[in-house]
Design a protein around this motif. Structure first.
Motif, PDB file in Angstrom:
ATOM      1  N   LEU A  19       0.828  -1.212   0.000  1.00 15.95           N
ATOM      2  CA  LEU A  19       0.000   0.000   0.000  1.00 15.95           C
ATOM      3  C   LEU A  19       0.860   1.259   0.000  1.00 15.95           C
ATOM      4  O   LEU A  19       0.564   2.223  -0.714  1.00 15.95           O
ATOM      5  CB  LEU A  19      -0.939   0.000   1.208  1.00 15.95           C
ATOM      6  N   LEU A  20       1.925   1.279   0.800  1.00 15.34           N
ATOM      7  CA  LEU A  20       2.801   2.454   0.832  1.00 15.34           C
ATOM      8  C   LEU A  20       3.492   2.675  -0.516  1.00 15.34           C
ATOM      9  O   LEU A  20       3.632   3.816  -0.970  1.00 15.34           O
ATOM     10  CB  LEU A  20       3.833   2.322   1.956  1.00 15.34           C
ATOM     11  N   LEU A  21       3.921   1.592  -1.148  1.00 16.00           N
ATOM     12  CA  LEU A  21       4.541   1.728  -2.477  1.00 16.00           C
ATOM     13  C   LEU A  21       3.529   2.223  -3.510  1.00 16.00           C
ATOM     14  O   LEU A  21       3.857   3.063  -4.355  1.00 16.00           O
ATOM     15  CB  LEU A  21       5.155   0.403  -2.923  1.00 16.00           C
ATOM     16  N   ALA A  22       2.313   1.736  -3.446  1.00 19.56           N
ATOM     17  CA  ALA A  22       1.279   2.179  -4.384  1.00 19.56           C
ATOM     18  C   ALA A  22       0.950   3.649  -4.171  1.00 19.56           C
ATOM     19  O   ALA A  22       0.821   4.415  -5.140  1.00 19.56           O
ATOM     20  CB  ALA A  22       0.022   1.317  -4.223  1.00 19.56           C
ATOM     21  N   ILE A  23       0.838   4.068  -2.916  1.00 24.34           N
ATOM     22  CA  ILE A  23       0.572   5.483  -2.633  1.00 24.34           C
ATOM     23  C   ILE A  23       1.760   6.336  -3.072  1.00 24.34           C
ATOM     24  O   ILE A  23       1.595   7.398  -3.677  1.00 24.34           O
ATOM     25  CB  ILE A  23       0.260   5.684  -1.133  1.00 24.34           C
ATOM     26  N   GLY A  24       2.959   5.868  -2.788  1.00 19.79           N
ATOM     27  CA  GLY A  24       4.160   6.597  -3.186  1.00 19.79           C
ATOM     28  C   GLY A  24       4.263   6.747  -4.696  1.00 19.79           C
ATOM     29  O   GLY A  24       4.716   7.773  -5.197  1.00 19.79           O
ATOM     30  N   ARG A  25       3.839   5.745  -5.427  1.00 21.88           N
ATOM     31  CA  ARG A  25       3.864   5.804  -6.885  1.00 21.88           C
ATOM     32  C   ARG A  25       2.868   6.847  -7.403  1.00 21.88           C
ATOM     33  O   ARG A  25       3.120   7.526  -8.388  1.00 21.88           O
ATOM     34  CB  ARG A  25       3.535   4.412  -7.445  1.00 21.88           C
ATOM     35  N   GLU A  26       1.741   7.004  -6.715  1.00 23.75           N
ATOM     36  CA  GLU A  26       0.704   7.940  -7.157  1.00 23.75           C
ATOM     37  C   GLU A  26       0.991   9.386  -6.748  1.00 23.75           C
ATOM     38  O   GLU A  26       0.792  10.294  -7.532  1.00 23.75           O
ATOM     39  CB  GLU A  26      -0.668   7.521  -6.606  1.00 23.75           C
ATOM     40  N   VAL A  27       1.407   9.588  -5.486  1.00 22.67           N
ATOM     41  CA  VAL A  27       1.567  10.961  -5.004  1.00 22.67           C
ATOM     42  C   VAL A  27       3.022  11.384  -4.866  1.00 22.67           C
ATOM     43  O   VAL A  27       3.293  12.563  -4.668  1.00 22.67           O
ATOM     44  CB  VAL A  27       0.828  11.184  -3.657  1.00 22.67           C
ATOM     45  N   GLY A  28       3.949  10.451  -4.887  1.00 21.24           N
ATOM     46  CA  GLY A  28       5.358  10.783  -4.758  1.00 21.24           C
ATOM     47  C   GLY A  28       5.942  10.324  -3.432  1.00 21.24           C
ATOM     48  O   GLY A  28       5.212  10.011  -2.479  1.00 21.24           O
ATOM     49  N   PHE A  29       7.274  10.320  -3.385  1.00 23.40           N
ATOM     50  CA  PHE A  29       7.985   9.811  -2.208  1.00 23.40           C
ATOM     51  C   PHE A  29       7.783  10.702  -0.990  1.00 23.40           C
ATOM     52  O   PHE A  29       7.389  10.234   0.079  1.00 23.40           O
ATOM     53  CB  PHE A  29       9.486   9.680  -2.532  1.00 23.40           C
ATOM     54  N   TRP A  30       8.072  12.014  -1.103  1.00 20.78           N
ATOM     55  CA  TRP A  30       8.023  12.899   0.050  1.00 20.78           C
ATOM     56  C   TRP A  30       6.614  13.083   0.600  1.00 20.78           C
ATOM     57  O   TRP A  30       6.441  13.102   1.835  1.00 20.78           O
ATOM     58  CB  TRP A  30       8.690  14.241  -0.252  1.00 20.78           C
ATOM     59  N   PRO A  31       5.590  13.198  -0.216  1.00 25.87           N
ATOM     60  CA  PRO A  31       4.233  13.254   0.360  1.00 25.87           C
ATOM     61  C   PRO A  31       3.875  11.975   1.128  1.00 25.87           C
ATOM     62  O   PRO A  31       3.194  12.032   2.151  1.00 25.87           O
ATOM     63  CB  PRO A  31       3.321  13.438  -0.854  1.00 25.87           C
ATOM     64  N   THR A  32       4.359  10.841   0.638  1.00 23.57           N
ATOM     65  CA  THR A  32       4.092   9.585   1.340  1.00 23.57           C
ATOM     66  C   THR A  32       4.810   9.559   2.682  1.00 23.57           C
ATOM     67  O   THR A  32       4.225   9.163   3.701  1.00 23.57           O
ATOM     68  CB  THR A  32       4.525   8.382   0.484  1.00 23.57           C
ATOM     69  N   VAL A  33       6.071   9.991   2.705  1.00 20.20           N
ATOM     70  CA  VAL A  33       6.818  10.058   3.969  1.00 20.20           C
ATOM     71  C   VAL A  33       6.133  11.031   4.920  1.00 20.20           C
ATOM     72  O   VAL A  33       5.979  10.745   6.122  1.00 20.20           O
ATOM     73  CB  VAL A  33       8.288  10.473   3.710  1.00 20.20           C
ATOM     74  N   GLY A  34       5.686  12.177   4.396  1.00 15.16           N
ATOM     75  CA  GLY A  34       4.972  13.140   5.227  1.00 15.16           C
ATOM     76  C   GLY A  34       3.690  12.569   5.800  1.00 15.16           C
ATOM     77  O   GLY A  34       3.362  12.812   6.970  1.00 15.16           O
ATOM     78  N   MET A  35       2.973  11.802   4.990  1.00  8.56           N
ATOM     79  CA  MET A  35       1.741  11.180   5.456  1.00  8.56           C
ATOM     80  C   MET A  35       2.026  10.197   6.595  1.00  8.56           C
ATOM     81  O   MET A  35       1.317  10.180   7.610  1.00  8.56           O
ATOM     82  CB  MET A  35       1.046  10.442   4.307  1.00  8.56           C
ATOM     83  N   VAL A  36       3.076   9.402   6.452  1.00  6.22           N
ATOM     84  CA  VAL A  36       3.424   8.425   7.486  1.00  6.22           C
ATOM     85  C   VAL A  36       3.801   9.140   8.781  1.00  6.22           C
ATOM     86  O   VAL A  36       3.357   8.766   9.873  1.00  6.22           O
ATOM     87  CB  VAL A  36       4.572   7.505   6.998  1.00  6.22           C
ATOM     88  N   LEU A  37       4.622  10.200   8.673  1.00  5.60           N
ATOM     89  CA  LEU A  37       5.025  10.945   9.862  1.00  5.60           C
ATOM     90  C   LEU A  37       3.842  11.659  10.507  1.00  5.60           C
ATOM     91  O   LEU A  37       3.698  11.673  11.736  1.00  5.60           O
ATOM     92  CB  LEU A  37       6.127  11.941   9.510  1.00  5.60           C
ATOM     93  N   LEU A  38       2.981  12.260   9.683  1.00  2.00           N
ATOM     94  CA  LEU A  38       1.817  12.976  10.205  1.00  2.00           C
ATOM     95  C   LEU A  38       0.856  12.031  10.921  1.00  2.00           C
ATOM     96  O   LEU A  38       0.381  12.350  12.016  1.00  2.00           O
ATOM     97  CB  LEU A  38       1.094  13.708   9.070  1.00  2.00           C
ATOM     98  N   THR A  39       0.576  10.878  10.325  1.00  2.00           N
ATOM     99  CA  THR A  39      -0.344   9.937  10.981  1.00  2.00           C
ATOM    100  C   THR A  39       0.256   9.403  12.278  1.00  2.00           C
ATOM    101  O   THR A  39      -0.462   9.169  13.245  1.00  2.00           O
ATOM    102  CB  THR A  39      -0.730   8.764  10.066  1.00  2.00           C
ATOM    103  N   GLY A  40       1.569   9.220  12.309  1.00  2.00           N
ATOM    104  CA  GLY A  40       2.208   8.784  13.553  1.00  2.00           C
ATOM    105  C   GLY A  40       2.077   9.828  14.647  1.00  2.00           C
ATOM    106  O   GLY A  40       1.737   9.520  15.795  1.00  2.00           O
TER     107      GLY A  40
END
Length: 166
Positions: A19-40
């Motif tokens: 799921l993280l790879l699929a999201i990263g492919r759609e929105v990009g690497f840094w937005p995905t990292v930001g999403m993970v950090l924000l949800t944490g």
């Protein structure tokens, strides 16, 4: 028990990675990292707030001499929800949020309670306890005993004086 451990440590992380790879492919690497950090971060705040609320309600109920509406199971589910929100992943975040919101937590608590009651009635519930001695110096244990060192008489440094004829 093996199937639950297999799911928790093999299947769930595989799904999370996908799921993280699929999201990263759609929105990009840094937005995905930001999403993970924000949800944490948000998950830790929500878990703390909800945990404090649950404990306050327990204290209020006990002070009024009645049983808390939300039992220990509710508190455990808040803890599990907080841990799941802090863990990186999409699936764990969704489950963690469901466990932190009181309406869905009550539904999950009722399901878990029913499952435990069925297993108790069938005699298949297995409870493992660990019995040990008290912890030295712990809040419920005996205080630590002084350690007495025994040395040969020729190594003992002592002075003796006579006091008042004793």
């Amino acid at each position: 028990m093996f199937k639950y451990l297999f799911l928790a440590f093999t299947v769930v992380p595989f799904i999370e990675l996908y799921l993280l790879l699929a999201i990263g492919r759609e929105v990009g690497f840094w937005p995905t990292v930001g999403m993970v950090l924000l949800t944490g971060f948000v998950g830790a705040l929500l878990a703390k707030g909800e945990g404090v609320r649950v404990v306050r309600r327990w204290q209020e109920s006990l002070a009024q001499g009645r049983m808390p509406e939300e039992g220990i199971l509710g508190g455990v589910l808040v803890l599990v929800g907080g841990v799941l929100l802090v863990a990186p992943g999409v699936l764990t975040d969704v489950v963690g949020l469901l466990l932190l919101f009181p309406p869905t937590r009550k539904v999950v608590a009722a399901l878990v309670r029913r499952m435990l009651e069925r297993r108790m009635a069938a005699g298949t519930l297995r409870v493992t306890t660990f019995q040990s001695g008290s912890f030295p110096g712990g809040p419920f244990g005996t205080p630590p005993q002084p350690r007495i060192e025994r040395r040969p008489a020729d190594e003992v440094d002592a002075e003796f004086t006579e006091e008042d004829g004793r």
